[in-house]
Design a protein around this motif. Structure first.
Motif, PDB file in Angstrom:
ATOM      1  N   CYS A 149      -6.691  -6.032  -0.877  1.00  0.00           N
ATOM      2  CA  CYS A 149      -5.266  -7.051  -1.440  1.00  0.00           C
ATOM      3  C   CYS A 149      -4.617  -7.320  -0.238  1.00  0.00           C
ATOM      4  N   LEU A 198       7.900  -7.208  -4.749  1.00  0.00           N
ATOM      5  CA  LEU A 198       6.876  -7.486  -5.793  1.00  0.00           C
ATOM      6  C   LEU A 198       7.494  -6.850  -7.156  1.00  0.00           C
ATOM      7  N   TRP A 289      -0.603  -1.568  -4.602  1.00  0.00           N
ATOM      8  CA  TRP A 289      -2.019  -1.979  -4.811  1.00  0.00           C
ATOM      9  C   TRP A 289      -2.170  -2.192  -6.370  1.00  0.00           C
ATOM     10  N   LYS A 291      -0.136  -3.205  -8.606  1.00  0.00           N
ATOM     11  CA  LYS A 291       0.457  -4.673  -8.816  1.00  0.00           C
ATOM     12  C   LYS A 291      -0.373  -5.779  -8.406  1.00  0.00           C
ATOM     13  N   LEU A 292      -0.758  -5.671  -7.159  1.00  0.00           N
ATOM     14  CA  LEU A 292      -1.649  -6.773  -6.516  1.00  0.00           C
ATOM     15  C   LEU A 292      -3.190  -6.778  -7.361  1.00  0.00           C
ATOM     16  N   SER A 293      -3.579  -5.774  -8.004  1.00  0.00           N
ATOM     17  CA  SER A 293      -4.773  -5.627  -8.566  1.00  0.00           C
ATOM     18  C   SER A 293      -4.535  -6.029 -10.123  1.00  0.00           C
ATOM     19  N   SER A 294      -3.565  -6.497 -10.558  1.00  0.00           N
ATOM     20  CA  SER A 294      -3.015  -7.053 -11.978  1.00  0.00           C
ATOM     21  C   SER A 294      -3.273  -5.925 -12.801  1.00  0.00           C
ATOM     22  N   ARG A 295      -2.680  -4.650 -12.418  1.00  0.00           N
ATOM     23  CA  ARG A 295      -2.704  -3.467 -13.244  1.00  0.00           C
ATOM     24  C   ARG A 295      -1.166  -2.958 -13.483  1.00  0.00           C
ATOM     25  N   ASP A 296      -0.636  -3.825 -14.301  1.00  0.00           N
ATOM     26  CA  ASP A 296       0.865  -3.905 -14.615  1.00  0.00           C
ATOM     27  C   ASP A 296       1.375  -2.569 -14.774  1.00  0.00           C
ATOM     28  N   ASP A 297       0.866  -2.028 -15.919  1.00  0.00           N
ATOM     29  CA  ASP A 297       1.068  -0.887 -16.618  1.00  0.00           C
ATOM     30  C   ASP A 297       1.182   0.279 -15.544  1.00  0.00           C
ATOM     31  N   ALA A 299       1.042   0.404 -12.671  1.00  0.00           N
ATOM     32  CA  ALA A 299       1.871   0.035 -11.178  1.00  0.00           C
ATOM     33  C   ALA A 299       3.180   0.363 -11.705  1.00  0.00           C
TER      34      ALA A 299
END
Length: 358
Positions: A149, A198, A289, A291-297, A299
């Motif tokens: 990322c 972020l 990491w 968040k940048l990997s689009s794993r919001d929960d 994160a």
């Protein structure tokens, strides 16, 4: 040096020779001779020599270059770029491509912490956009579920100096020193980690701890870096054994309450000072990491854990810390957590007291 004017091949050969064993005298020779070389075919020799001298702490003054040369430098090192990647068995692996004044090629810096904080592993190379992309691709192929990322370079500069501080091996190698020289101008201790750009502000993290999915989060992250030391856990383990095997009969609910209080004491005592800071930074980085990997929960779970630790509230209130105390004990004393199977009796008794074979 005038005798070598117009004899660029000879000058390049001398530069190549002195650069193989960098020294102060050799560096002075290199600085003087490189001015006599204008043949683009010999540029690679000059570039390699400059890099070898830079690894030994000799940094040439920026060259006065032609317009064509300036365009070439800008093409290779338009701007610094950096990526992070959490990989099992390592801690805060990062790579950065950073242009350096006076050098045609930017520096490719990679660093990670070896297991148990033994030492920082650093490598420096002559880089280019192509080499950098190839490196990220190869790392990504080895860890398909964890993509590199992109982050600001100031962030990996922070990671580098934090890793050096955490390292058990305090020897400063030539490569650590050189990487420090490259990254220091990019490090701003007043600027918070990139996650703060972020992730949202958590006004009352203590009230949000109920949103943390502890099991799910610990299944994602490499918690091996968070294991509490055996020697620090030993007193709590002894007291736990005493509570589980009391001299006097104690009601189960009382015993359970005392065990719970003991684990809270261990959490507050062990997760303090530098250990607490490490937990906080670990989960800040995991939140970034994820968040940048689009794993919001997950994160958000990691972010709440980090913000609670940052708030100064009791560590024993944090479910992740309590779970790590249990996991740490299980790692150090696995036999304590194995279910003790009682041997099957070869007989049974009737209500009247008669013994009947099973």
């Amino acid at each position: 040096m005038k005798a070598l004017a117009g004899r660029e091949n000879l000058a390049a050969a001398i530069i190549d020779r002195v650069a193989r064993k960098p020294s102060k005298v050799g560096f002075l020779t290199f600085s003087a001779l490189r001015q006599n070389i204008h043949d683009k075919k010999l540029a690679r020799i000059i570039k390699q020599a400059g890099y070898r001298f830079s690894q030994r702490g000799f940094s040439p003054e920026p060259e006065t270059t032609t317009a064509d040369n300036v365009v070439l430098v800008q093409k290779e090192g338009r701007k610094p770029i950096a990526h992070v990647l959490p990989v099992d068995g390592t801690f805060w692996l990062f790579a950065a491509l950073i242009p350096q004044a006076g050098y045609p090629a930017p520096a490719l810096v990679t660093a990670l912490m070896e297991q148990d904080f033994a030492r920082v592993y650093v490598r420096l190379f002559e880089g280019s956009q192509k080499i950098y992309k190839d490196y990220l691709r190869k790392v990504g192929e080895r860890h398909a579920d964890r993509i590199p990322c992109e982050v600001p370079v100031y962030h990996v500069a922070r990671l580098f100096f934090e890793m050096v501080d955490l390292s058990a091996d305090k020897e400063v190698t030539a490569e650590i020193n050189q990487a420090g020289n490259i990254l220091k101008p990019l490090f701003d201790p007043e600027k918070p980690p990139y996650a703060y750009n972020l992730m949202p502000v958590v006004e009352d993290p203590g009230e949000r701890l109920g949103d943390v999915k502890t099991g799910e989060l610990l299944n994602i992250v490499d918690w091996s870096w968070l294991i509490f030391p055996k020697e620090e856990l030993s007193p709590y383990r002894l007291r736990m054994q005493e509570l589980k095997n009391p001299v006097l009969v104690v009601p189960p609910e009382v015993q359970e309450e005392r065990l719970s209080e003991l684990l809270k004491q261990a959490s507050d005592t062990l997760c303090s000072g530098k250990a607490r800071w490490l937990y906080q930074r670990f989960f800040e980085e995991q939140a970034l990491w994820l968040k940048l990997s689009s794993r919001d929960d997950p994160a958000m779970s990691a972010w709440i854990v980090a913000q609670h630790l940052r708030s100064g509230a009791p560590a024993s209130k944090n479910p992740v810390v309590g779970e790590m105390v249990r996991i740490s004990m299980q790692q150090h004393w696995p036999d304590d957590f194995e279910e003790k199977r009682q041997p099957k009796e070869p007989y049974s008794r009737t209500e009247s007291g008669l013994i009947v074979p099973s």
